[in-house]
Write a protein that holds these residues in place. Sequence first.
Motif, PDB file in Angstrom:
ATOM      1  N   ALA A   1      37.571  51.357  37.778  1.00  0.00           N
ATOM      2  CA  ALA A   1      36.939  50.670  36.645  1.00  0.00           C
ATOM      3  C   ALA A   1      37.776  49.499  36.145  1.00  0.00           C
ATOM      4  O   ALA A   1      37.231  48.490  35.672  1.00  0.00           O
ATOM      5  CB  ALA A   1      36.694  51.670  35.516  1.00  0.00           C
ATOM      6  N   GLU A   2      39.078  49.587  36.259  1.00  0.00           N
ATOM      7  CA  GLU A   2      39.961  48.550  35.713  1.00  0.00           C
ATOM      8  C   GLU A   2      39.899  47.274  36.560  1.00  0.00           C
ATOM      9  O   GLU A   2      40.076  47.319  37.779  1.00  0.00           O
ATOM     10  CB  GLU A   2      41.396  49.053  35.677  1.00  0.00           C
ATOM     11  N   PRO A   3      39.644  46.118  35.945  1.00  0.00           N
ATOM     12  CA  PRO A   3      39.606  44.856  36.709  1.00  0.00           C
ATOM     13  C   PRO A   3      40.906  44.617  37.469  1.00  0.00           C
ATOM     14  O   PRO A   3      42.003  44.806  36.936  1.00  0.00           O
ATOM     15  CB  PRO A   3      39.392  43.794  35.616  1.00  0.00           C
TER      16      PRO A   3
ATOM     17  N   ALA B   1      39.832  27.926  41.383  1.00  0.00           N
ATOM     18  CA  ALA B   1      39.360  28.816  42.442  1.00  0.00           C
ATOM     19  C   ALA B   1      39.588  30.271  42.041  1.00  0.00           C
ATOM     20  O   ALA B   1      40.496  30.596  41.269  1.00  0.00           O
ATOM     21  CB  ALA B   1      40.083  28.501  43.755  1.00  0.00           C
ATOM     22  N   ILE B   2      38.754  31.152  42.566  1.00  0.00           N
ATOM     23  CA  ILE B   2      38.760  32.567  42.185  1.00  0.00           C
ATOM     24  C   ILE B   2      39.464  33.399  43.257  1.00  0.00           C
ATOM     25  O   ILE B   2      39.221  33.224  44.456  1.00  0.00           O
ATOM     26  CB  ILE B   2      37.317  33.067  42.008  1.00  0.00           C
ATOM     27  N   ASP B   3      40.328  34.298  42.816  1.00  0.00           N
ATOM     28  CA  ASP B   3      40.956  35.243  43.731  1.00  0.00           C
ATOM     29  C   ASP B   3      39.972  36.389  43.968  1.00  0.00           C
ATOM     30  O   ASP B   3      39.837  37.292  43.135  1.00  0.00           O
ATOM     31  CB  ASP B   3      42.263  35.770  43.149  1.00  0.00           C
ATOM     32  N   ALA B   4      39.260  36.334  45.094  1.00  0.00           N
ATOM     33  CA  ALA B   4      38.237  37.338  45.399  1.00  0.00           C
ATOM     34  C   ALA B   4      38.821  38.570  46.059  1.00  0.00           C
ATOM     35  O   ALA B   4      38.079  39.482  46.429  1.00  0.00           O
ATOM     36  CB  ALA B   4      37.158  36.727  46.294  1.00  0.00           C
ATOM     37  N   SER B   5      40.148  38.622  46.209  1.00  0.00           N
ATOM     38  CA  SER B   5      40.773  39.812  46.801  1.00  0.00           C
ATOM     39  C   SER B   5      41.027  40.890  45.761  1.00  0.00           C
ATOM     40  O   SER B   5      41.225  42.052  46.121  1.00  0.00           O
ATOM     41  CB  SER B   5      42.088  39.438  47.487  1.00  0.00           C
ATOM     42  N   LEU B   6      41.050  40.518  44.477  1.00  0.00           N
ATOM     43  CA  LEU B   6      41.345  41.477  43.415  1.00  0.00           C
ATOM     44  C   LEU B   6      40.047  41.924  42.762  1.00  0.00           C
ATOM     45  O   LEU B   6      39.304  41.111  42.196  1.00  0.00           O
ATOM     46  CB  LEU B   6      42.286  40.854  42.386  1.00  0.00           C
TER      47      LEU B   6
END
Length: 337
Positions: free
Chosen positions: A169-171, A218-223
């Motif tokens: 649940a935690e981002p 830019a977005i870090d899509a790995s997290l």
Amino acid sequence: MSAAERTLDWNAGSLMVQRLGGMMAPVHFRLKDGRTVSPLHVAPWANEPVSGEVPGILRRLRGEWPCVPFGYSVPGAGWPREWADVMSPAAEDEEVHGFSSNHPWEWVESDGTRLRLALDYPASSPVARVEREIVPDPAGPAVTLTFRIFVRRQCRLPIGLHPVFRLPAEPGAARLELGSFDIGRTYPETVEPGKAIFAANAIFRDIGAVPARDGGLAIDASLLPFRVDTEELLQIEGLAGEVALANLSDGYRAKLSWNPKHFPSLLLWMSNRGRTAPPWNGRHLAIGIEPVCSPFGLGAPTALADNPIARSGVPTALEFEPEQPFETHYRLSVEPI
């Protein structure tokens, strides 16, 4: 009546497979440090009554299953020209991710070390039959899967595997570990109206720096999961056939490996509470890590056409011959971190 689901235990875990869609989950793995973890996702409505209008694939959505043909058609209006020109309306008999995803499979008897299922397709389909075999690894917390396709006549089809993983649940409490790849693509249009975060029809080469829809950083899509509600798709090309999802909150890493000759792309379905219609109701939180031979799961007509991904040299459909059944193997394993 054939049991709706079956379970299988082994020295490093237990798993459940249901007939509907041939879907596997939950799977409980016992780690060497004594903990038990369950990496595959089960939809929050999976045990709730749902409307008869809900397709089979969604009624008890869970875990991992194969899709033949992979994808579903969407309207081409508003799409970039290079995509719109190769998109067609859905056929009347089209089902989301194919017949195999929406109907009950039949159990095939086997010894107590594995589960086997099969499904016969309608006579009108070029696909005659699909088979699935699930074998736990007696040496540890891993499962090897075999998938076979038998066809009635020569054909080309998009296909895919559809593992869906649970997220904390935690981002940012899970990390997607792709390794090196050639190119990443954002969805050419919008997956869910009002819920896009990535720039449309963009190219990237670092999962940690995906172009943003608003033109900002830019977005870090790995997290994962994301802090905002979203529904997105990314397609990754040029992987070596292995990826991992590290659940930092629960202290384990799930690994998925496959044959990249059969599945040259990886589709990432980032379902981050972005869909609000029933049965989703803004509560679906998971990531699909899906080896595919498909262009963003856009359905067979687009996959067979000269679409932008196929033009780049990456196949979006495979050739099948009645004299040569298709067989592929893939593996899911976990380890502590």
